[in-house]
Design a protein around this motif. Structure first.
Motif, mmCIF file in Angstrom:
data_model
loop_
_atom_site.group_PDB
_atom_site.id
_atom_site.type_symbol
_atom_site.label_atom_id
_atom_site.label_comp_id
_atom_site.label_asym_id
_atom_site.label_seq_id
_atom_site.Cartn_x
_atom_site.Cartn_y
_atom_site.Cartn_z
ATOM 1 N N ILE A 19 0.834 -1.203 0.000
ATOM 2 C CA ILE A 19 0.000 0.000 0.000
ATOM 3 C C ILE A 19 0.869 1.254 0.000
ATOM 4 C CG2 ILE A 19 -1.604 1.378 1.405
ATOM 5 C CD1 ILE A 19 -2.908 -1.318 2.218
ATOM 6 N N THR A 20 1.919 1.230 0.792
ATOM 7 C CA THR A 20 2.807 2.388 0.887
ATOM 8 C C THR A 20 3.539 2.634 -0.426
ATOM 9 O OG1 THR A 20 3.063 1.931 3.239
ATOM 10 C CG2 THR A 20 4.623 3.457 2.271
ATOM 11 N N SER A 23 1.043 4.058 -2.850
ATOM 12 C CA SER A 23 0.722 5.432 -2.452
ATOM 13 C C SER A 23 1.856 6.378 -2.824
ATOM 14 C CB SER A 23 0.455 5.508 -0.946
ATOM 15 O OG SER A 23 -0.654 4.722 -0.604
ATOM 16 N N SER A 27 1.669 9.359 -5.413
ATOM 17 C CA SER A 27 1.938 10.743 -4.984
ATOM 18 C C SER A 27 2.897 11.442 -5.942
ATOM 19 C CB SER A 27 2.499 10.769 -3.563
ATOM 20 O OG SER A 27 3.865 10.401 -3.530
ATOM 21 N N LEU A 46 6.415 8.749 2.534
ATOM 22 C CA LEU A 46 5.953 7.386 2.245
ATOM 23 C C LEU A 46 7.123 6.433 2.026
ATOM 24 C CD1 LEU A 46 2.954 8.437 0.044
ATOM 25 C CD2 LEU A 46 2.785 7.097 2.154
#
Length: 131
Positions: A19-20, A23, A27, A46
């Motif tokens: 997920i990180t 993300s 971003s 992140l």
């Protein structure tokens, strides 16, 4: 045999890493849609969160302080390595994965972003995963 709790935690940390990563990539790709503060800082925050979750995954039996310290050492080490500008490492940094992992140039602000990301990840860990 790996205990069930350890397996569940490893799965949870794996999901947190994935997920990180997504993300962080999002971003960067859609930074123009984010508020300026988020666009300028989210990627590094992140990235550090992913490093923290990676250490938690690898060192599942170690405590939170160990993960925090190793994450800070690793992140700061990568940032300070950017002061070294030899041709061979700059060639690596000029690739997509090299830039994502090693960065391109030293910024003192990145050290604060990394610390913030590790702190956020540790708080999320305490609130959700470590229970």
């Amino acid at each position: 045999m790996i205990p069930l709790k350890t397996r569940k935690l490893r799965i949870a940390y794996s999901i947190a890493i994935i997920i990180t990563i997504f993300s962080g990539l999002a971003s960067r790709k859609w930074s123009h849609l984010l508020p300026l503060l988020a666009a300028q800082n989210a990627g590094d925050v992140l990235w550090a969160m992913m490093v923290y979750f990676g250490f938690r995954f690898l060192l599942i039996q170690k405590g939170l302080p160990t993960a925090i310290c190793l994450s800070l050492l690793f992140s700061f080490g990568i940032e300070f390595s950017q002061l070294f500008q030899a041709d061979w490492i700059n060639h690596i940094r000029n690739t997509l994965f090299g830039a994502l992992i090693l960065g391109k140039g030293f910024l003192i602000a990145d050290l604060f972003r990394y610390a913030a990301g590790i702190l956020i990840a540790a708080v999320l860990d305490i609130m959700t995963l470590s229970k």
